[in-house]
Design a protein around this motif. Structure first.
Motif, PDB file in Angstrom:
ATOM      1  N   LYS A 264       1.716   4.178  -2.973  1.00  0.00           N
ATOM      2  CA  LYS A 264       1.301   5.254  -3.880  1.00  0.00           C
ATOM      3  C   LYS A 264      -0.210   5.410  -3.904  1.00  0.00           C
ATOM      4  O   LYS A 264      -0.745   6.188  -4.695  1.00  0.00           O
ATOM      5  N   VAL A 265      -0.903   4.645  -3.040  1.00  0.00           N
ATOM      6  CA  VAL A 265      -2.359   4.786  -2.886  1.00  0.00           C
ATOM      7  C   VAL A 265      -2.645   5.074  -1.420  1.00  0.00           C
ATOM      8  O   VAL A 265      -1.800   4.876  -0.548  1.00  0.00           O
ATOM      9  N   ASP A 266      -3.844   5.560  -1.136  1.00  0.00           N
ATOM     10  CA  ASP A 266      -4.250   5.851   0.231  1.00  0.00           C
ATOM     11  C   ASP A 266      -4.741   4.560   0.881  1.00  0.00           C
ATOM     12  O   ASP A 266      -5.874   4.132   0.673  1.00  0.00           O
ATOM     13  N   LEU A 267      -3.884   3.946   1.686  1.00  0.00           N
ATOM     14  CA  LEU A 267      -4.248   2.677   2.328  1.00  0.00           C
ATOM     15  C   LEU A 267      -5.313   2.862   3.398  1.00  0.00           C
ATOM     16  O   LEU A 267      -5.932   1.892   3.837  1.00  0.00           O
ATOM     17  N   GLY A 268      -5.534   4.095   3.816  1.00  0.00           N
ATOM     18  CA  GLY A 268      -6.590   4.364   4.784  1.00  0.00           C
ATOM     19  C   GLY A 268      -7.968   4.391   4.167  1.00  0.00           C
ATOM     20  O   GLY A 268      -8.978   4.373   4.877  1.00  0.00           O
ATOM     21  N   ASP A 269      -8.026   4.431   2.842  1.00  0.00           N
ATOM     22  CA  ASP A 269      -9.299   4.446   2.123  1.00  0.00           C
ATOM     23  C   ASP A 269      -9.609   3.021   1.666  1.00  0.00           C
ATOM     24  O   ASP A 269      -8.885   2.458   0.835  1.00  0.00           O
ATOM     25  N   PRO A 270     -10.673   2.391   2.191  1.00  0.00           N
ATOM     26  CA  PRO A 270     -10.991   1.006   1.807  1.00  0.00           C
ATOM     27  C   PRO A 270     -11.107   0.811   0.300  1.00  0.00           C
ATOM     28  O   PRO A 270     -10.751  -0.253  -0.220  1.00  0.00           O
ATOM     29  N   ALA A 271     -11.609   1.829  -0.401  1.00  0.00           N
ATOM     30  CA  ALA A 271     -11.772   1.696  -1.854  1.00  0.00           C
ATOM     31  C   ALA A 271     -10.427   1.589  -2.551  1.00  0.00           C
ATOM     32  O   ALA A 271     -10.265   0.858  -3.542  1.00  0.00           O
ATOM     33  N   GLU A 272      -9.419   2.323  -2.063  1.00  0.00           N
ATOM     34  CA  GLU A 272      -8.090   2.284  -2.666  1.00  0.00           C
ATOM     35  C   GLU A 272      -7.255   1.144  -2.098  1.00  0.00           C
ATOM     36  O   GLU A 272      -6.353   0.632  -2.764  1.00  0.00           O
ATOM     37  N   ARG A 273      -7.530   0.743  -0.860  1.00  0.00           N
ATOM     38  CA  ARG A 273      -6.745  -0.289  -0.193  1.00  0.00           C
ATOM     39  C   ARG A 273      -6.916  -1.637  -0.880  1.00  0.00           C
ATOM     40  O   ARG A 273      -5.979  -2.441  -0.949  1.00  0.00           O
ATOM     41  N   GLY A 274      -8.109  -1.919  -1.388  1.00  0.00           N
ATOM     42  CA  GLY A 274      -8.351  -3.176  -2.085  1.00  0.00           C
ATOM     43  C   GLY A 274      -8.129  -4.378  -1.192  1.00  0.00           C
ATOM     44  O   GLY A 274      -8.707  -4.481  -0.104  1.00  0.00           O
ATOM     45  N   SER A 275      -7.228  -5.274  -1.602  1.00  0.00           N
ATOM     46  CA  SER A 275      -6.995  -6.518  -0.861  1.00  0.00           C
ATOM     47  C   SER A 275      -5.955  -6.361   0.245  1.00  0.00           C
ATOM     48  O   SER A 275      -5.595  -7.341   0.894  1.00  0.00           O
ATOM     49  N   PHE A 276      -5.479  -5.143   0.456  1.00  0.00           N
ATOM     50  CA  PHE A 276      -4.472  -4.946   1.494  1.00  0.00           C
ATOM     51  C   PHE A 276      -5.133  -5.038   2.866  1.00  0.00           C
ATOM     52  O   PHE A 276      -6.155  -4.398   3.129  1.00  0.00           O
ATOM     53  N   ARG A 277      -4.532  -5.799   3.780  1.00  0.00           N
ATOM     54  CA  ARG A 277      -5.125  -6.070   5.091  1.00  0.00           C
ATOM     55  C   ARG A 277      -5.221  -4.794   5.931  1.00  0.00           C
ATOM     56  O   ARG A 277      -4.246  -4.046   6.055  1.00  0.00           O
ATOM     57  N   GLU A 278      -6.402  -4.588   6.503  1.00  0.00           N
ATOM     58  CA  GLU A 278      -6.614  -3.418   7.339  1.00  0.00           C
ATOM     59  C   GLU A 278      -5.742  -3.456   8.592  1.00  0.00           C
ATOM     60  O   GLU A 278      -5.170  -2.441   9.001  1.00  0.00           O
TER      61      GLU A 278
END
Length: 451
Positions: free
Chosen positions: A286-300
């Motif tokens: 439900k967040v934009d995982l492509g945006d580092p600011a929204e991705r947070g701790s999710f692994r790139e």
């Protein structure tokens, strides 16, 4: 801008026909003029979206006979009759037979215009209710992505194109927009449909359990592991694994999940030898995982591994033309579930459907339809809040608005307190204090058991 409501005007007096048409056009209607009733009948059908206004005293077919023919065509099509010769008994008889209104010549301009506006609103509601019934009859549970807007047509076309492939898919969309529906369709429309569709909400399980849920474990792998457990990943082998709210997956589990996606094998807790899995993963965020600011701790690297194909679901506010269609489907489904005939759409509910922004998306609309079918008073207050606010003070209006926002958030999250608090962005104690102050029962927004 919407098209003006059409009016068919019939009068054999050409000068009066012209003058009356100008009056109606100035009031914002679209007028088609005819000097004979037979000409009007040639263009009328049951789908006519407006009002018929006719003189009574005419050669060939008079106004009363015209009304009888229109009634056989569509008994709900409003007809307004005008006459300079009619008396009270004729007017009473005409109204009893179903004529919408009877106006004696000469008449005040406002009298005709107000009658037309009331008749046009009635006709709009009749056609809208018919459309909702048709939508309910033609929309089936195996076609849940209902919508006729270009965005939904593109979405269905995309899903058909990628469904029968084995590529992993990332589904993005706001809360309640239908991400699990998309995942289910991708599974159902694929050759994997004969095998398991396994869904896991990554945000609903504590970190201590999610690893065991996903990867499984052998008996004795850890304290309390008395029996062998097949994990969700292995259980979905040959079918589809749906990971909802994947942005909530703990970092330690992300590392192991990346390995599963790359090697297509799983290593349950307590064993050393990995097991191969025939895996297709559909992840939803439900967040934009492509945006580092929204991705947070999710692994790139995990994001890029999942992001083979991205499917974005438009929020309901961006496809408002689909709202009546969806509402008709949900109301009909609720009627079957509660064994109740859905009531006719009122002007207030119709206005709410058209003007509400639906922050909870399809889930909120579905819950609204259920409460509409049940006739719950809470929704009546929410729908008519704007209409009744005129006599309220500013603090009272703010209180009412706050209560409506809380109800919308609860509806969007199936009554789940944690997700609702997160959406509202308020402390937990404040949330429960507001529920008590506004008299809102959280459990009333939870899905019925067995639904």
């Amino acid at each position: 801008m919407s098209e003006p409501t059409p009016v068919i005007l019939i009068d054999d007096d050409v000068q009066l026909l012209k003058a009356t048409a100008q009056t109606i056009e100035l009031a914002g209607f679209g007028v088609s003029r005819f000097s004979k009733a037979s000409q009007a009948l040639a263009v009328l059908d049951a789908g006519f979206g407006g009002v018929v206004v006719s003189d009574i005293r005419m050669p060939d077919i008079d106004g009363l006979e015209l009304f009888e023919r229109i009634r056989r065509l569509d008994p709900d099509l409003p007809v307004i009759l005008m006459t300079g010769h009619g008396d009270i008994p004729m007017a009473v008889a005409a109204i009893r037979n179903g004529v919408y209104d009877f106006i004696a010549k000469p008449f005040a301009t406002d009298q005709l215009v107000q009658s037309l506006r009331r008749a046009a609103e009635k006709r709009r509601l009749v056609l809208e209710n018919r459309a909702l019934r048709v939508a309910a009859e033609t929309a089936h549970d195996d076609l849940p992505l209902i919508g006729q807007t270009p965005a939904m047509e593109r979405l269905r076309r995309t899903l058909r194109q990628i469904a029968d492939t084995d590529i992993d898919v990332l589904v993005t969309g706001e809360t309640g927009s239908g991400k699990e529906v998309v995942a289910t369709l991708l599974h159902r429309w694929s050759r994997r449909a004969k095998c398991n569709f396994v869904a896991l909400n990554c945000g609903s399980l504590p970190e201590t359990l999610i690893e065991s849920e996903l990867f499984g474990h052998e008996a004795g792998a850890f304290t309390g592991a008395q029996k062998k457990r097949i994990g969700r990943i292995e259980h979905s082998s040959g079918g589809t694994l749906f990971l909802d709210e994947i942005e909530s997956m703990p970092p330690s589990v992300q590392v192991r999940m990346l390995r599963v996606l790359e090697a297509r094998e799983v290593t349950p807790l307590g064993i050393n030898a990995p097991r191969p899995v025939d895996l297709r993963v559909i992840a939803a965020a439900k967040v934009d995982l492509g945006d580092p600011a929204e991705r947070g701790s999710f692994r790139e690297d995990l994001y890029y591994r999942l992001n083979v194909v991205t499917v974005s679901i438009p929020p309901l506010r961006e496809r408002s033309d689909d709202v009546p269609l969806l509402f008709g489907y949900f109301a009909s489904r609720a009627g079957r579930r509660f064994n109740r005939e859905p009531p006719a759409l009122s002007a207030a509910v119709s206005r709410h459907l058209a003007t509400h922004s639906w922050p909870g998306n399809v889930r909120e609309l579905s819950h609204f339809a259920e409460r509409f079918v049940l006739g719950l008073e809470g929704d009546a207050k929410a729908v008519t809040a704007d209409d009744n606010a005129g006599g309220l003070s500013l603090p009272e209006r703010v209180e009412r608005y706050e209560a409506e926002i809380i109800r919308e958030a609860l509806s969007a999250n199936d009554g789940d307190a944690r997700r609702t608090i997160e959406m509202l962005g308020i402390p937990r104690k404040t949330f429960y204090d507001k529920l008590q102050r506004h008299g809102i029962e959280r459990v009333a927004f939870e899905p019925a058991k067995g639904s």
